[in-house]
Design a protein around this motif. Structure first.
Motif, mmCIF file in Angstrom:
data_model
loop_
_atom_site.group_PDB
_atom_site.id
_atom_site.type_symbol
_atom_site.label_atom_id
_atom_site.label_comp_id
_atom_site.label_asym_id
_atom_site.label_seq_id
_atom_site.Cartn_x
_atom_site.Cartn_y
_atom_site.Cartn_z
ATOM 1 N N SER A 48 36.472 59.258 53.299
ATOM 2 C CA SER A 48 37.821 59.326 52.736
ATOM 3 C C SER A 48 37.753 59.051 51.239
ATOM 4 O O SER A 48 36.859 58.352 50.757
ATOM 5 C CB SER A 48 38.730 58.293 53.401
ATOM 6 N N ALA A 49 38.699 59.588 50.499
ATOM 7 C CA ALA A 49 38.741 59.364 49.053
ATOM 8 C C ALA A 49 39.079 57.917 48.753
ATOM 9 O O ALA A 49 39.970 57.336 49.361
ATOM 10 C CB ALA A 49 39.768 60.288 48.417
ATOM 11 N N ILE A 50 38.344 57.324 47.796
ATOM 12 C CA ILE A 50 38.694 56.018 47.253
ATOM 13 C C ILE A 50 39.676 56.251 46.117
ATOM 14 O O ILE A 50 39.351 56.914 45.127
ATOM 15 C CB ILE A 50 37.446 55.277 46.728
ATOM 16 N N ASN A 51 40.894 55.729 46.231
ATOM 17 C CA ASN A 51 41.910 56.015 45.217
ATOM 18 C C ASN A 51 42.490 54.761 44.562
ATOM 19 O O ASN A 51 43.484 54.833 43.843
ATOM 20 C CB ASN A 51 43.042 56.868 45.808
ATOM 21 N N ALA A 52 41.856 53.623 44.796
ATOM 22 C CA ALA A 52 42.277 52.391 44.126
ATOM 23 C C ALA A 52 41.129 51.389 44.172
ATOM 24 O O ALA A 52 40.383 51.331 45.149
ATOM 25 C CB ALA A 52 43.520 51.802 44.783
ATOM 26 N N ILE A 53 41.009 50.608 43.093
ATOM 27 C CA ILE A 53 39.995 49.558 42.990
ATOM 28 C C ILE A 53 40.690 48.280 42.517
ATOM 29 O O ILE A 53 41.525 48.321 41.610
ATOM 30 C CB ILE A 53 38.879 49.937 41.992
ATOM 31 N N GLN A 54 40.320 47.164 43.123
ATOM 32 C CA GLN A 54 40.916 45.876 42.741
ATOM 33 C C GLN A 54 39.826 44.855 42.401
ATOM 34 O O GLN A 54 38.783 44.798 43.061
ATOM 35 C CB GLN A 54 41.782 45.318 43.866
ATOM 36 N N PHE A 55 40.095 44.050 41.355
ATOM 37 C CA PHE A 55 39.195 42.991 40.915
ATOM 38 C C PHE A 55 39.912 41.645 40.992
ATOM 39 O O PHE A 55 41.118 41.559 40.750
ATOM 40 C CB PHE A 55 38.741 43.240 39.477
ATOM 41 N N LYS A 56 39.155 40.604 41.300
ATOM 42 C CA LYS A 56 39.712 39.255 41.326
ATOM 43 C C LYS A 56 38.557 38.255 41.320
ATOM 44 O O LYS A 56 37.412 38.604 41.629
ATOM 45 C CB LYS A 56 40.569 39.038 42.565
ATOM 46 N N PHE A 57 38.850 37.012 40.934
ATOM 47 C CA PHE A 57 37.922 35.933 41.193
ATOM 48 C C PHE A 57 38.157 35.456 42.621
ATOM 49 O O PHE A 57 39.279 35.528 43.132
ATOM 50 C CB PHE A 57 38.105 34.800 40.191
ATOM 51 N N ASN A 58 37.102 34.978 43.268
ATOM 52 C CA ASN A 58 37.245 34.608 44.682
ATOM 53 C C ASN A 58 38.068 33.345 44.891
ATOM 54 O O ASN A 58 38.425 33.020 46.027
ATOM 55 C CB ASN A 58 35.879 34.463 45.349
ATOM 56 N N SER A 59 38.403 32.651 43.799
ATOM 57 C CA SER A 59 39.321 31.518 43.878
ATOM 58 C C SER A 59 40.035 31.390 42.545
ATOM 59 O O SER A 59 39.422 31.518 41.490
ATOM 60 C CB SER A 59 38.562 30.229 44.194
ATOM 61 N N GLY A 60 41.333 31.164 42.569
ATOM 62 C CA GLY A 60 42.099 31.045 41.341
ATOM 63 C C GLY A 60 42.377 32.378 40.687
ATOM 64 O O GLY A 60 42.155 33.446 41.270
ATOM 65 N N ASN A 61 42.866 32.319 39.450
ATOM 66 C CA ASN A 61 43.281 33.519 38.731
ATOM 67 C C ASN A 61 42.240 34.001 37.737
ATOM 68 O O ASN A 61 41.309 33.278 37.388
ATOM 69 C CB ASN A 61 44.583 33.239 37.961
ATOM 70 N N ILE A 62 42.444 35.222 37.256
ATOM 71 C CA ILE A 62 41.736 35.710 36.074
ATOM 72 C C ILE A 62 42.539 35.178 34.901
ATOM 73 O O ILE A 62 43.592 35.715 34.550
ATOM 74 C CB ILE A 62 41.652 37.244 36.035
ATOM 75 N N ASP A 63 42.070 34.098 34.318
ATOM 76 C CA ASP A 63 42.828 33.400 33.282
ATOM 77 C C ASP A 63 42.998 34.269 32.039
ATOM 78 O O ASP A 63 44.059 34.284 31.412
ATOM 79 C CB ASP A 63 42.110 32.095 32.934
ATOM 80 N N ALA A 64 41.941 34.995 31.666
ATOM 81 C CA ALA A 64 41.971 35.868 30.495
ATOM 82 C C ALA A 64 40.866 36.909 30.642
ATOM 83 O O ALA A 64 40.003 36.798 31.514
ATOM 84 C CB ALA A 64 41.770 35.060 29.211
ATOM 85 N N GLY A 65 40.912 37.907 29.776
ATOM 86 C CA GLY A 65 39.896 38.953 29.813
ATOM 87 C C GLY A 65 40.507 40.330 29.940
ATOM 88 O O GLY A 65 41.700 40.481 30.241
ATOM 89 N N THR A 66 39.689 41.337 29.709
ATOM 90 C CA THR A 66 40.139 42.731 29.739
ATOM 91 C C THR A 66 39.227 43.546 30.637
ATOM 92 O O THR A 66 38.006 43.362 30.626
ATOM 93 C CB THR A 66 40.130 43.331 28.328
#
Length: 208
Positions: free
Chosen positions: A181-199
């Motif tokens: 199947s087509a992959i039509n979305a990608i998600q990033f996260k830290f495994n705990s807490g937020n992404i405080d900053a970055g691009t």
């Protein structure tokens, strides 16, 4: 800042090693997202100008100074086949890392069996044990190949560099989404807490 490409012409191979040598339009910035205490950063095809379909055969995500809110966490990612409703695509992956202490007291080159996946729908780590010191962050990239293809599985390769307390850590990850199947979305996260900053930036790359 440039990336090395390889060009094939009449059965010969030549390396393109400077930004000026990359053909005009070969690499196109699609979307840039900057985190601010963000739980996740997602790139969903057809949403907020994101393109993640057959327009390009290769997609490149760049991680620039991604800083976590929590300590000793890793940057993780997953894919979706339903436009981001679920990030749970089955994956098989590999993971190895290189580490070196600032004082040269120890070093490491190892395969991490606890960080690879075998037919798992879980999020795949791209880095580990990232500290949340003010000057610490993780940088790197992820290549995703032919995400819209409905014949083959979807391969990806990632390399990240992180500052971990008083050491340099480089992480190498490879694998495939085991789906036609087509992959039509990608998600990033830290495994705990937020992404405080970055691009995180998304680029499309043409193959010719």
């Amino acid at each position: 800042n440039y990336m090395a490409l390889v060009k094939y012409n009449n059965n010969s191979i030549s390396a393109i090693t400077s930004a000026a040598a990359i053909p005009a339009g070969a690499m196109t910035l699609i979307k840039s997202q900057t985190a601010s205490s963000s739980a996740t950063i997602s790139f969903v095809h057809g949403t907020s100008d994101v393109v993640l379909d057959g327009t390009y055969p290769i997609y490149l995500f760049k991680f620039i100074n991604c800083h976590p809110s929590n300590n000793t966490v890793g940057l993780y990612f997953n894919g979706s086949t339903d436009g981001g409703s679920n990030y749970n695509v089955t994956k098989t992956t590999t993971y190895f890392l290189v580490r070196h202490q600032e004082d040269a007291s120890s070093n490491e080159l190892s395969y991490k069996t606890d960080l690879d996946l075998a037919q798992s729908t879980g999020f795949q780590p791209l880095s580990i044990d990232q500290v949340n010191d003010n000057d610490a962050s993780v940088c790197g990239f992820l290549h995703l190949y032919n995400p819209s293809n409905t014949t083959f599985v979807k391969h990806f390769i990632s390399r990240t560099q992180e500052s971990r307390n008083v050491s340099s850590m480089e992480n190498y990850v490879g694998g495939y989404f085991n789906t036609t199947s087509a992959i039509n979305a990608i998600q990033f996260k830290f495994n705990s807490g937020n992404i405080d900053a970055g691009t995180i930036k998304l680029y499309g790359i043409k193959d010719s």
